[in-house]
Motif scaffolding. Sequence first.
Motif, PDB file in Angstrom:
ATOM      1  N   ALA A 151     -15.580 122.044 102.072  1.00  0.00           N
ATOM      2  CA  ALA A 151     -16.267 122.360 100.816  1.00  0.00           C
ATOM      3  C   ALA A 151     -15.883 123.749 100.324  1.00  0.00           C
ATOM      4  CB  ALA A 151     -17.781 122.267 101.013  1.00  0.00           C
ATOM      5  N   LYS A 152     -15.767 124.697 101.251  1.00  0.00           N
ATOM      6  CA  LYS A 152     -15.388 126.065 100.891  1.00  0.00           C
ATOM      7  C   LYS A 152     -13.930 126.131 100.433  1.00  0.00           C
ATOM      8  CE  LYS A 152     -15.387 130.796 102.674  1.00  0.00           C
ATOM      9  NZ  LYS A 152     -15.595 131.666 103.862  1.00  0.00           N
ATOM     10  N   SER A 153     -13.093 125.242 100.979  1.00  0.00           N
ATOM     11  CA  SER A 153     -11.666 125.250 100.646  1.00  0.00           C
ATOM     12  C   SER A 153     -11.422 125.021  99.162  1.00  0.00           C
ATOM     13  CB  SER A 153     -10.925 124.181 101.455  1.00  0.00           C
ATOM     14  OG  SER A 153     -10.930 124.490 102.823  1.00  0.00           O
ATOM     15  N   GLU A 154     -12.213 124.148  98.558  1.00  0.00           N
ATOM     16  CA  GLU A 154     -12.028 123.852  97.128  1.00  0.00           C
ATOM     17  C   GLU A 154     -12.194 125.118  96.298  1.00  0.00           C
ATOM     18  OE1 GLU A 154     -13.581 120.787  93.643  1.00  0.00           O
ATOM     19  OE2 GLU A 154     -14.581 120.829  95.591  1.00  0.00           O
ATOM     20  N   ALA A 155     -13.227 125.916  96.631  1.00  0.00           N
ATOM     21  CA  ALA A 155     -13.458 127.161  95.895  1.00  0.00           C
ATOM     22  C   ALA A 155     -12.334 128.163  96.145  1.00  0.00           C
ATOM     23  CB  ALA A 155     -14.803 127.758  96.300  1.00  0.00           C
ATOM     24  N   GLU A 156     -11.862 128.242  97.382  1.00  0.00           N
ATOM     25  CA  GLU A 156     -10.803 129.190  97.712  1.00  0.00           C
ATOM     26  C   GLU A 156      -9.495 128.835  97.005  1.00  0.00           C
ATOM     27  OE1 GLU A 156     -10.992 128.708 101.925  1.00  0.00           O
ATOM     28  OE2 GLU A 156     -12.112 130.573 102.211  1.00  0.00           O
ATOM     29  N   ILE A 157      -9.146 127.552  97.015  1.00  0.00           N
ATOM     30  CA  ILE A 157      -7.892 127.118  96.379  1.00  0.00           C
ATOM     31  C   ILE A 157      -7.909 127.381  94.880  1.00  0.00           C
ATOM     32  CG2 ILE A 157      -6.533 125.056  95.807  1.00  0.00           C
ATOM     33  CD1 ILE A 157      -7.157 124.009  98.631  1.00  0.00           C
ATOM     34  N   SER A 158      -9.078 127.375  94.266  1.00  0.00           N
ATOM     35  CA  SER A 158      -9.163 127.595  92.813  1.00  0.00           C
ATOM     36  C   SER A 158      -8.669 128.983  92.403  1.00  0.00           C
ATOM     37  CB  SER A 158     -10.613 127.398  92.337  1.00  0.00           C
ATOM     38  OG  SER A 158     -11.446 128.453  92.805  1.00  0.00           O
ATOM     39  N   HIS A 159      -8.507 129.901  93.355  1.00  0.00           N
ATOM     40  CA  HIS A 159      -8.067 131.268  93.040  1.00  0.00           C
ATOM     41  C   HIS A 159      -6.577 131.493  93.297  1.00  0.00           C
ATOM     42  CE1 HIS A 159     -12.118 132.877  92.304  1.00  0.00           C
ATOM     43  NE2 HIS A 159     -12.505 132.040  93.257  1.00  0.00           N
ATOM     44  N   TRP A 160      -5.821 130.416  93.485  1.00  0.00           N
ATOM     45  CA  TRP A 160      -4.401 130.544  93.833  1.00  0.00           C
ATOM     46  C   TRP A 160      -3.608 131.355  92.810  1.00  0.00           C
ATOM     47  CZ3 TRP A 160      -0.490 128.756  90.684  1.00  0.00           C
ATOM     48  CH2 TRP A 160      -0.893 127.933  89.623  1.00  0.00           C
ATOM     49  N   ALA A 161      -3.967 131.223  91.525  1.00  0.00           N
ATOM     50  CA  ALA A 161      -3.180 131.865  90.467  1.00  0.00           C
ATOM     51  C   ALA A 161      -3.385 133.376  90.397  1.00  0.00           C
ATOM     52  CB  ALA A 161      -3.511 131.231  89.118  1.00  0.00           C
ATOM     53  N   GLU A 162      -4.311 133.903  91.187  1.00  0.00           N
ATOM     54  CA  GLU A 162      -4.562 135.342  91.181  1.00  0.00           C
ATOM     55  C   GLU A 162      -3.642 136.084  92.153  1.00  0.00           C
ATOM     56  OE1 GLU A 162      -8.761 135.754  91.962  1.00  0.00           O
ATOM     57  OE2 GLU A 162      -9.215 134.150  90.533  1.00  0.00           O
ATOM     58  N   TYR A 163      -2.780 135.359  92.850  1.00  0.00           N
ATOM     59  CA  TYR A 163      -1.906 135.959  93.855  1.00  0.00           C
ATOM     60  C   TYR A 163      -0.484 136.143  93.313  1.00  0.00           C
ATOM     61  CZ  TYR A 163      -5.514 135.458  97.364  1.00  0.00           C
ATOM     62  OH  TYR A 163      -6.692 135.585  98.081  1.00  0.00           O
ATOM     63  N   ASP A 164       0.240 137.098  93.912  1.00  0.00           N
ATOM     64  CA  ASP A 164       1.618 137.356  93.496  1.00  0.00           C
ATOM     65  C   ASP A 164       2.549 136.222  93.893  1.00  0.00           C
ATOM     66  OD1 ASP A 164       0.925 139.962  92.559  1.00  0.00           O
ATOM     67  OD2 ASP A 164       1.031 140.727  94.611  1.00  0.00           O
ATOM     68  N   TYR A 165       2.310 135.649  95.071  1.00  0.00           N
ATOM     69  CA  TYR A 165       3.158 134.579  95.592  1.00  0.00           C
ATOM     70  C   TYR A 165       2.266 133.471  96.138  1.00  0.00           C
ATOM     71  CZ  TYR A 165       6.809 138.190  95.597  1.00  0.00           C
ATOM     72  OH  TYR A 165       7.674 139.182  95.239  1.00  0.00           O
ATOM     73  N   VAL A 166       2.780 132.233  96.075  1.00  0.00           N
ATOM     74  CA  VAL A 166       2.074 131.083  96.635  1.00  0.00           C
ATOM     75  C   VAL A 166       3.059 130.269  97.468  1.00  0.00           C
ATOM     76  CG1 VAL A 166       0.774 128.989  96.160  1.00  0.00           C
ATOM     77  CG2 VAL A 166       0.467 130.996  94.695  1.00  0.00           C
ATOM     78  N   LEU A 167       2.709 130.015  98.726  1.00  0.00           N
ATOM     79  CA  LEU A 167       3.512 129.195  99.623  1.00  0.00           C
ATOM     80  C   LEU A 167       2.803 127.873  99.884  1.00  0.00           C
ATOM     81  CD1 LEU A 167       4.525 131.814 102.374  1.00  0.00           C
ATOM     82  CD2 LEU A 167       5.779 131.198 100.301  1.00  0.00           C
ATOM     83  N   ILE A 168       3.546 126.789  99.937  1.00  0.00           N
ATOM     84  CA  ILE A 168       2.998 125.495 100.343  1.00  0.00           C
ATOM     85  C   ILE A 168       3.456 125.247 101.770  1.00  0.00           C
ATOM     86  CG2 ILE A 168       2.914 123.017  99.887  1.00  0.00           C
ATOM     87  CD1 ILE A 168       3.571 123.664  96.952  1.00  0.00           C
ATOM     88  N   ASN A 169       2.514 125.277 102.696  1.00  0.00           N
ATOM     89  CA  ASN A 169       2.854 125.167 104.117  1.00  0.00           C
ATOM     90  C   ASN A 169       2.897 123.702 104.554  1.00  0.00           C
ATOM     91  OD1 ASN A 169       3.340 125.642 106.815  1.00  0.00           O
ATOM     92  ND2 ASN A 169       1.220 126.211 107.287  1.00  0.00           N
ATOM     93  N   GLU A 170       3.978 123.032 104.149  1.00  0.00           N
ATOM     94  CA  GLU A 170       4.194 121.663 104.616  1.00  0.00           C
ATOM     95  C   GLU A 170       4.952 121.674 105.934  1.00  0.00           C
ATOM     96  OE1 GLU A 170       5.809 117.361 102.944  1.00  0.00           O
ATOM     97  OE2 GLU A 170       6.118 119.181 101.770  1.00  0.00           O
ATOM     98  N   ASP A 171       5.942 122.586 106.007  1.00  0.00           N
ATOM     99  CA  ASP A 171       6.724 122.769 107.227  1.00  0.00           C
ATOM    100  C   ASP A 171       6.582 124.225 107.649  1.00  0.00           C
ATOM    101  OD1 ASP A 171       9.131 121.774 109.064  1.00  0.00           O
ATOM    102  OD2 ASP A 171       9.628 123.778 108.319  1.00  0.00           O
ATOM    103  N   LEU A 172       6.036 124.453 108.845  1.00  0.00           N
ATOM    104  CA  LEU A 172       5.700 125.813 109.278  1.00  0.00           C
ATOM    105  C   LEU A 172       6.922 126.728 109.340  1.00  0.00           C
ATOM    106  CD1 LEU A 172       3.400 127.647 110.183  1.00  0.00           C
ATOM    107  CD2 LEU A 172       3.793 126.881 112.534  1.00  0.00           C
ATOM    108  N   ASP A 173       8.036 126.226 109.842  1.00  0.00           N
ATOM    109  CA  ASP A 173       9.244 127.053 109.943  1.00  0.00           C
ATOM    110  C   ASP A 173       9.752 127.472 108.567  1.00  0.00           C
ATOM    111  OD1 ASP A 173       9.242 126.950 112.704  1.00  0.00           O
ATOM    112  OD2 ASP A 173      10.596 125.233 112.810  1.00  0.00           O
ATOM    113  N   ARG A 174       9.711 126.542 107.617  1.00  0.00           N
ATOM    114  CA  ARG A 174      10.160 126.880 106.270  1.00  0.00           C
ATOM    115  C   ARG A 174       9.209 127.878 105.608  1.00  0.00           C
ATOM    116  NH1 ARG A 174      10.665 122.035 104.008  1.00  0.00           N
ATOM    117  NH2 ARG A 174       8.758 122.044 102.768  1.00  0.00           N
ATOM    118  N   ALA A 175       7.908 127.693 105.791  1.00  0.00           N
ATOM    119  CA  ALA A 175       6.935 128.623 105.230  1.00  0.00           C
ATOM    120  C   ALA A 175       7.117 130.018 105.835  1.00  0.00           C
ATOM    121  CB  ALA A 175       5.514 128.120 105.478  1.00  0.00           C
TER     122      ALA A 175
END
Length: 210
Positions: A151-175
């Motif tokens: 439930a808390k994750s939904e609120a946290e994800i809503s702030h993604w655009a406030e960051y300089d960079y955004v990574l999608i951690n699908e593959d840990l080594d690539r991230a």
Amino acid sequence: MKRKGLLIILSSPSGAGKSTLAKRLMEWDPTLKFSVSATTRAPRPGEKDGREYFFRSREDFAAMVEAGEMLEHAEVFGNFYGSPKGPVAAAMIEGRDTLFDIDWQGGQQVKQAMGDDVVSIFVLPPSISELERRLRSRGQDSDEVIAGRMAKSEAEISHWAEYDYVLINEDLDRAEAELKTILMAERMRRDRQPSLSEFVRGLNREFSQR
């Protein structure tokens, strides 16, 4: 050429891989300093003052906030947590970068206090179902706790655009590779290398002597 240290904010919803990425980043570069938070909660068995947290009384914590000695602070479940400014300022002078594992609210406070010295990175999961799977695979939390984290994750994800960079951690080594690339590029920015001006003046002196 000596540069001023950076403040690296790493945020994500619980289960997206932030802590693992932070650990890998510090193993890759041992000069990185991890920001140890201050808290008013009591130490747990095995915890040591100055290692896991700086343990402070509520009075001492309030005095630090009043004196402007905290970069950010918040109350969580009846206890206060915050990032002391002193160790971070010392690391910056030494040219060492400091890594913060904090949420978006703490990140906003740090950015307001330190401005252009901050690089903020948000880590997203590849999907919500994968986020829940990762939380359950830990085997540490009850269904109730996991539901609360989701439930808390939904609120946290809503702030993604406030960051300089955004990574999608699908593959840990690539991230991890992407995270290192961000850090290396930010370190090389012209405005983060104050000694460049003197270096270029030296090059110009060499031209004049030819």
